[in-house]
Enzyme design. Structure first.
Site, PDB file in Angstrom:
ATOM      1  N   GLY A  72      15.971 -24.440  22.302  1.00  0.00           N
ATOM      2  CA  GLY A  72      15.251 -24.807  21.097  1.00  0.00           C
ATOM      3  C   GLY A  72      15.388 -23.743  20.031  1.00  0.00           C
ATOM      4  N   PRO A  73      14.943 -24.035  18.821  1.00  0.00           N
ATOM      5  CA  PRO A  73      15.043 -23.067  17.715  1.00  0.00           C
ATOM      6  C   PRO A  73      14.192 -21.827  17.979  1.00  0.00           C
ATOM      7  CG  PRO A  73      14.525 -25.286  16.937  1.00  0.00           C
ATOM      8  CD  PRO A  73      14.353 -25.305  18.413  1.00  0.00           C
ATOM      9  N   PRO A  74      14.428 -20.754  17.240  1.00  0.00           N
ATOM     10  CA  PRO A  74      13.608 -19.548  17.417  1.00  0.00           C
ATOM     11  C   PRO A  74      12.150 -19.821  17.059  1.00  0.00           C
ATOM     12  CG  PRO A  74      15.612 -19.054  16.182  1.00  0.00           C
ATOM     13  CD  PRO A  74      15.539 -20.534  16.296  1.00  0.00           C
ATOM     14  N   GLY A  75      11.257 -19.194  17.813  1.00  0.00           N
ATOM     15  CA  GLY A  75       9.845 -19.240  17.485  1.00  0.00           C
ATOM     16  C   GLY A  75       9.095 -20.446  18.008  1.00  0.00           C
ATOM     17  N   VAL A  76       9.724 -21.301  18.844  1.00  0.00           N
ATOM     18  CA  VAL A  76       9.002 -22.476  19.343  1.00  0.00           C
ATOM     19  C   VAL A  76       8.278 -22.195  20.651  1.00  0.00           C
ATOM     20  CG1 VAL A  76      10.534 -24.095  18.193  1.00  0.00           C
ATOM     21  CG2 VAL A  76      11.074 -23.347  20.504  1.00  0.00           C
ATOM     22  N   GLY A  77       8.459 -20.997  21.224  1.00  0.00           N
ATOM     23  CA  GLY A  77       7.680 -20.625  22.404  1.00  0.00           C
ATOM     24  C   GLY A  77       8.419 -20.727  23.719  1.00  0.00           C
ATOM     25  N   LYS A  78       9.743 -20.502  23.706  1.00  0.00           N
ATOM     26  CA  LYS A  78      10.503 -20.620  24.955  1.00  0.00           C
ATOM     27  C   LYS A  78      10.140 -19.500  25.927  1.00  0.00           C
ATOM     28  CE  LYS A  78      14.393 -20.433  22.730  1.00  0.00           C
ATOM     29  NZ  LYS A  78      13.810 -20.361  21.369  1.00  0.00           N
ATOM     30  N   THR A  79      10.172 -18.264  25.463  1.00  0.00           N
ATOM     31  CA  THR A  79       9.872 -17.126  26.340  1.00  0.00           C
ATOM     32  C   THR A  79       8.418 -17.138  26.776  1.00  0.00           C
ATOM     33  OG1 THR A  79      11.554 -15.829  25.160  1.00  0.00           O
ATOM     34  CG2 THR A  79      10.002 -14.623  26.545  1.00  0.00           C
ATOM     35  N   SER A  94      28.700 -34.419  12.217  1.00  0.00           N
ATOM     36  CA  SER A  94      27.659 -35.382  11.836  1.00  0.00           C
ATOM     37  C   SER A  94      27.557 -35.606  10.333  1.00  0.00           C
ATOM     38  CB  SER A  94      26.301 -34.929  12.379  1.00  0.00           C
ATOM     39  OG  SER A  94      25.915 -33.691  11.812  1.00  0.00           O
ATOM     40  N   LYS A 146      16.476 -33.703  12.759  1.00  0.00           N
ATOM     41  CA  LYS A 146      16.986 -34.169  11.467  1.00  0.00           C
ATOM     42  C   LYS A 146      15.960 -35.064  10.763  1.00  0.00           C
ATOM     43  CE  LYS A 146      21.853 -33.859  12.785  1.00  0.00           C
ATOM     44  NZ  LYS A 146      23.104 -34.585  13.036  1.00  0.00           N
TER      45      LYS A 146
END
Length: 819
Positions: free
Chosen positions: A369-376, A694, A737
């Site tokens: 996912g994009p940075p800052g979405v809470g993966k870690t 795309s 998108k």
């Protein structure tokens, strides 16, 4: 009376009568002198009777079972030795020591029991001397000579055989006498000695004695070798002990209290006590053996010592107690993360399976996912929910394979890889490993670290992970691996195949506002030493921060902006020295806290323009609006494509131009129209790299609009790959998108029809504000995209072309929808 009464009453009255004394594990041979200790009352009475009544003669015979205290007639052997009492010594404890001399072998036939009492009863038996004569010849002489040689060899290893006794035995030339003289000196079982005693053939008896003598020679020589080896070992141990004590004394004199050998001994004790595989323990013990022979000042000593320390420090079989409670795990995930329902549900399913199977063998989770979405932080919450230690290993910028597998010990400063280093730090072999930024690894001449991860992240192989430094197999199968990435295109396909991909999409505006209100703002208030009543932040101000001061899929920048507001508030409270004051932040005064707005919310064009179309792109930051501009100018057929486009996007632009040229008759254009003009396709924000297929229909629409002079609707966006035949192919990242389209105030979005199924994954909040139109062909795209309300536009085209009809039809539908 005992059993002897009946047995001995039928004896021969004319035979020789002698007292019988049974022996325990002793066989008396003729012509031998043997001292014996006698303690049984019956035996003492028999000896006394022999001295008083039978001229000191007594019949000695071995009993079959040594443990029997009062043997009967059937408990003694039939053949014994008539012996003479040479000397008797009475001891204070009631026992006597008697010296016997064997006279001749005899067989007892019967007798009577003589006794003062039943306890001291002893038998008097009739004995019959056995014939002891045999043949004499060369064969017997050879056997006698061989026995002499064997006896001399036996005496070399058996120091108990005195030289006088050896000389006396060697002087015997009679086979029978030689056999009887040798047998008492052999350490064989008394049953074998009894067999020799009962053998009346001198030649056969000597041959049997010779075989026993050869066996004893082999045994005594082996005993001698063993004794010598043990003696040498003891002498070496004593020497080492003496030298070690000297070394200790030397170290003490030099002020070195730490003895290297004592340290090595301590390491050996720790190795033997530690729970680890036998292979690792044996390898470490071999290294310790080398360590003992090295001076502590040598460089190699430090290398070997470090290696042994690493083996000792690793948690080979040390596991932390873990438990999986699904309800508790759901509560922890919900408290730590708002939204992300699908990723959290997949993680809970994974934990439920682990609870049932009781082992970790399963897919490796990869959070994308994009940075800052809470993966870690999501991985950290899983570690908390399962009770595991959390280990975060950042792989960003790692380009050396040795970072994963370690360096070989031949290199200076060698050490294990980051995997084993982290295990040593947490002291358990079942933590949760978060391999962060796995897509940021790179490859150079030092190796490919992503290839090294193929073994680490394969549940079928990581039970025997090979680290170059240890050169031992280490079991990684108990580790819970979770990886994170911003995108998948830079992760090698074999590595992707070993992981289960879980996508974390960007947050909606409502989700960001909820996260900022419930989590980020209280966190920053506490970190800045404020009270909850010191700041009053309105929802409109939060929404304005999200729209005009941040442009991201996650909430990292949003947290920084909230922190800035908290700092400004703290500054005002300190300056006015009023810590109870409440600072109100609204949409109107937001700029006084955060400065001028950084981004323009809603990037769509304000009015329809010719040659400008709006596309949708998916980047690592989430969804973005992508503007495509096309300019037509007189020229010679040159085509320019700018905007820092990647190879795939450049190819899409060329495919769009080829499609337009192939359909020139449909657009009312001359077949050679391209030879008189130059075409320039540009995608703004030229410093930002762009790639992917795309944008194919967006490029085609922009090109057609510029060629025909028809504006493109400003409230419409599109995404889809185009082929040379004009077909629209599916794309990825539809949710992100559409989120970008919603954020940019787009009203209608054209998507490939094959992506219509993906709309189920898009939140209803987004879909409510958008009109989604699935398309199959570029002919379906142009009627929706091109603005065809003004009649003046159609003067550029033949009114009978198919495009004219389709545009006309499209404008009528648009007018009907607007009314």
């Amino acid at each position: 009376m005992t059993e002897f009464d009946a047995e001995f009453s039928a004896g021969n009255p004319e035979g020789i009568k002698l007292p019988l004394m049974s022996l325990r594990e002793v066989v008396m041979f003729p012509r031998s002198i043997v001292p014996l200790f006698v303690g049984r009352d019956a035996s003492i009475k028999a000896i006394d009777s022999a001295i008083e009544n039978y001229g000191k003669n007594i019949f000695l015979v071995a009993q079959r079972e040594p443990e029997m205290e009062k043997p009967g007639p059937e408990d003694v052997f039939p053949v014994g030795t008539v012996s003479k009492v040479l000397q008797i010594l009475r001891l204070p404890d009631g026992t006597i020591k008697v010296l016997f001399e064997g006279l001749y072998r005899a067989r007892w036939t019967g007798g009577e029991l003589v006794a003062d009492s039943e306890e001291s009863a002893f038998p008097v038996v009739e004995v019959e001397p056995l014939d002891d004569d045999g043949e004499v010849g060369p064969e017997v002489d050879a056997l006698v000579r061989a026995t002499h040689e064997a006896l001399e060899e036996y005496s070399k290893n058996n120091k108990k055989l005195a030289q006088e006794a050896l000389a006396a035995i060697l002087s015997l030339t009679s086979a029978g006498k030689l056999a009887d003289a040798v047998m008492p000196h052999l350490k064989v079982d008394y049953r074998k000695k009894q067999e020799i005693l009962e053998n009346t053939d001198p030649a056969n008896r000597l041959e049997a004695v010779f075989e026993l003598l050869q066996g004893e020679i082999a045994i005594t020589s082996m005993e001698k070798r063993i004794k010598n080896r043990v003696k040498n070992q003891m002498e070496r141990n004593q020497r080492e002990y003496y030298l070690n004590e000297q070394i200790k004394a030397i170290h003490k004199e030099m002020g070195r209290e730490d003895d290297p050998q004592a340290e090595v001994n301590d390491l050996e004790e720790q190795l033997r006590a530690k729970d680890m595989p036998d292979e690792a323990r044996e390898k470490a013990l071999r290294e310790l053996k080398k360590l003992r022979q090295m001076p502590s000042s040598s460089a190699e000593y430090t290398v070997v010592r470090n290696y042994v320390d690493w083996i000792l420090d690793l948690p080979w079989n040390v596991q932390k107690e873990t438990s999986i409670d699904i309800d508790e795990a759901r509560r922890i995930l919900d408290n730590d993360h708002y939204g992300l329902e699908k990723p959290k549900e997949r993680i809970l399913e994974y934990l439920a399976v682990q609870k049932l199977v009781k082992k970790l063998k399963g897919p490796i989770l990869c959070l994308v996912g994009p940075p800052g979405v809470g993966k870690t932080s999501l991985a950290r919450s899983v570690a908390t929910a399962t009770g595991r230690e959390f280990v975060r290993l950042s792989l960003g910028g790692v380009r050396d394979e040795a970072e994963i597998r370690g360096h070989r010990r031949t290199y200076v400063g060698a050490m294990p890889g980051k995997i084993l280093q982290s295990l040593k730090r947490v002291k358990f072999n079942n933590p949760l490993f978060c391999l962060d930024e796995i897509d940021k690894m790179s490859t150079d001449f030092r190796g490919d670290p992503s290839s090294a991860l193929l073994e680490v992240l394969d549940p079928e192989q990581n039970s025997s992970f090979g680290d170059h430094y240890l050169d031992l197999d280490y079991d990684l199968s108990q580790i819970f691996f979770i990886t994170t990435a911003n995108s998948l295109h830079s992760i090698p396909l074999p590595l992707q195949d070993r992981m289960e991909i879980i996508r974390l999409p960007g947050y909606l505006e409502t989700e960001k506002r909820r996260i900022a209100r419930d989590f980020l703002l209280p966190k920053q208030i506490e970190q800045h030493g404020l009270q909850p009543d010191n700041i009053k932040l309105s929802d409109n101000a939060l929404l304005d921060i999200i729209r005009t001061y941040t442009r991201e899929a996650g909430v990292r920048s949003l947290e920084r902006e909230v922190a800035t507001i908290c700092r400004k508030t703290a500054m005002q409270l300190v300056e006015k020295d009023d810590m109870d004051r409440t600072v109100t932040v609204s949409k109107q005064n937001l700029s006084s806290f955060l400065g001028v707005k950084k981004y323009r919310y809603g990037e769509k064009e304000n009015q329809p323009q010719i040659g400008v179309s709006t596309g949708l792109a998916y980047t690592e930051l989430g969804g973005e609006l992508l503007m495509v501009e096309t300019a037509i100018m007189p020229g010679s057929g040159k085509v320019s494509i700018t905007g820092k486009l990647g190879d795939v996007m450049t190819e899409s632009a060329k495919a769009a131009l080829s499609y337009v040229r192939s359909r020139s008759d449909m657009f009312g254009l001359r077949p050679d129209f391209h030879s008189e003009i130059d075409i320039h396709v540009h995608v703004p924000e030229g410093a930002t790299p762009k790639d992917g297929p795309s944008a194919g229909i967006t490029l085609t629409t922009s090109l057609v609009s510029a060629l025909l002079g028809v504006p493109v609707r400003d409230d419409l966006a599109m995404t889809g790959e185009i082929t040379l035949r004009g077909r629209v192919l599916p794309i990825g990242g539809l949710r992100e998108k559409l989120l970008a389209a919603h954020r940019g105030h787009i009203k209608k979005v054209l998507i490939p029809r094959d992506n219509e199924k993906d709309l189920k994954e898009v939140p209803d909040e987004i879909l409510r504000g958008l009109t989604i139109v699935p398309v199959d062909h570029i002919d379906d795209v142009l009627p929706h995209a091109l603005q065809a309300e003004a009649d003046a536009i159609y003067t550029k085209m033949d009114e009978h072309t198919p495009l004219y009809c389709s545009l006309r039809k499209g404008s009528e539908e648009v007018s009907a929808q607007s009314h």
